[in-house]
Design a protein around this motif. Structure first.
Motif, PDB file in Angstrom:
ATOM      1  N   ASP A  17       0.636  -1.181   0.151  1.00  0.00           N
ATOM      2  CA  ASP A  17      -0.010   0.052   0.114  1.00  0.00           C
ATOM      3  C   ASP A  17       0.790   1.286   0.083  1.00  0.00           C
ATOM      4  N   ASP A  30      -3.450   0.825  -3.370  1.00  0.00           N
ATOM      5  CA  ASP A  30      -3.062  -0.599  -2.903  1.00  0.00           C
ATOM      6  C   ASP A  30      -2.538  -1.492  -3.835  1.00  0.00           C
ATOM      7  N   ASP A 184      -8.349  -2.049   1.358  1.00  0.00           N
ATOM      8  CA  ASP A 184      -9.246  -3.223   1.742  1.00  0.00           C
ATOM      9  C   ASP A 184      -8.623  -3.979   3.017  1.00  0.00           C
ATOM     10  N   GLY A 185      -7.676  -3.777   3.198  1.00  0.00           N
ATOM     11  CA  GLY A 185      -7.149  -4.034   4.614  1.00  0.00           C
ATOM     12  C   GLY A 185      -7.838  -3.838   5.935  1.00  0.00           C
ATOM     13  N   ASP A 223      -4.143  -8.665   5.396  1.00  0.00           N
ATOM     14  CA  ASP A 223      -3.741  -7.614   4.375  1.00  0.00           C
ATOM     15  C   ASP A 223      -3.155  -6.395   4.728  1.00  0.00           C
ATOM     16  N   ASN A 224      -2.383  -5.830   4.055  1.00  0.00           N
ATOM     17  CA  ASN A 224      -1.840  -4.562   4.233  1.00  0.00           C
ATOM     18  C   ASN A 224      -2.866  -3.486   4.731  1.00  0.00           C
TER      19      ASN A 224
HETATM   20 MG    MG Z   1      -5.256  -4.808   0.039  1.00  0.00          MG
END
Ligand code: MG
Length: 250
Positions: A17, A30, A184-185, A223-224
Motif C-alpha cells: 500500500d 493498494d 481493503d485491509g 492484508d496491508n
Molecule cells: Mg489490499
C-alpha cells in the motif's frame, strides 16, 4: 487536520500500500497482491499526484492528468517484470466550485472513501470488484461477501488490467465532517459499524488513524492496511485566500 497510517498486517511481509497526504490532495493506493512489484506500482500512483500539492486551486483536469500519468508509469513497469503490476486508487482533492469547497473523489478498484457527517457514515466510492458485481446482481448478500473466496478480486485497476477508468464524484466539504480513505485491509477486517464507532470517538486524526489500523490488525491483519483521515475544519467562503480548508497535520 489530517493524518495517515499504515501497517503490513500479520500475514504479509511486504507492505504494497501507499498513501499521500499533500493538501489539497489525499490518496490511498493498494498495490496488487499476486502481481509483481505491487509496492512499486502503488508508490508510482502516489507520486503521480504529488504535483497537485503545489497548486493553489485544483481543477478536475489536474486530477485526470495525475491519473493518466499514474497509468502511464505503472503500465511502463510491465515490461520490467514478468507479470504486470497494478494498483488501486482512491483520491480526494479539495476543489472550489462557485466559491464553495468540495471533495473531488476518484476511485479505481476496491480501496474506499467514506464520509462522516452528523454522526452518519457513508461509503461514497463503489468497489470495482467481483463481489460488488455479485451484490449488484442480487446473487449474494453484503454479509456473505465478507467470507467470499473472491472478495479480493478487483475488476478495475491502474496497470495490470485494461479497463481502468476512474469513477468520479463531487461532494460538499462540510465543516465538521470527516473523510476516511482506506485500503481493503481496513474495510475487509472491520464492519462499517466498527469504523463508524472509531471515527466518531472525537479523537484527533492521528489518534483515529492509529486506532483504526490497530483494530484492523487485531481483527486478523490478513492484508496491508492503510488509512487516511481528513477533518474539514474551516468554511470556504468566496475569498479563496482562506484555502486550504482541510487544515494542518494532526
Ligand atoms: Mg489490499
Amino acid at each position: 487536520m489530517y493524518a495517515a497510517g499504515s501497517h503490513p498486517g500479520r500475514v504479509r511481509t511486504v507492505n504494497e500500500d501507499s498513501s499521500l497526504v499533500a493538501p489539497p490532495v489525499f490518496l490511498v493506493a493498494d498495490g496488487m497482491g499476486g502481481y509483481a512489484r505491487g509496492d512499486v506500482a502503488s508508490r508510482l500512483v502516489a507520486e503521480s499526484f504529488e504535483p497537485l500539492a503545489a497548486l493553489s486551486t485544483v481543477q478536475p483536469g489536474d486530477v485526470e492528468a495525475a491519473i493518466a500519468a499514474a497509468q502511464r508509469r505503472v503500465a511502463a513497469l510491465a515490461s520490467e517484470f514478468t507479470s504486470a503490476p497494478g494498483s488501486t486508487l482512491v483520491a480526494a482533492a479539495y476543489v472550489l466550485e462557485d466559491g464553495r469547497g468540495y471533495w473531488l473523489l476518484a476511485n479505481i478498484g476496491d480501496s474506499r472513501v467514506y464520509s462522516l457527517a452528523d454522526g452518519v457514515l457513508e461509503q461514497i466510492s463503489k468497489d470495482h470488484s467481483v463481489i460488488q458485481e455479485l451484490i449488484d446482481a442480487g446473487q449474494i448478500s453484503r454479509d456473505e461477501a465478507l467470507a467470499h473466496p473472491e472478495r479480493h478480486v478487483v475488476t478495475r485497476a491502474i496497470g495490470a488490467l485494461t479497463d481502468s477508468e476512474a469513477d468520479f464524484s463531487l461532494v460538499p466539504a462540510v465543516p465538521g465532517s470527516r473523510l476516511l480513505l482506506c485500503s481493503d485491509g481496513l474495510h475487509s477486517e472491520l464492519s462499517d459499524t466498527a469504523i463508524l464507532h472509531i471515527l466518531s470517538e472525537g479523537t484527533a486524526p492521528d489518534r483515529t488513524v492509529a486506532t483504526l489500523v490497530e483494530a484492523a490488525v487485531a481483527a486478523g491483519g490478513h492484508d496491508n492496511v492503510t488509512v487516511v483521515v481528513v477533518d474539514v475544519v474551516g468554511v470556504a467562503p468566496a475569498d479563496e485566500n482562506t484555502l486550504p480548508s482541510p487544515g494542518g497535520p494532526g
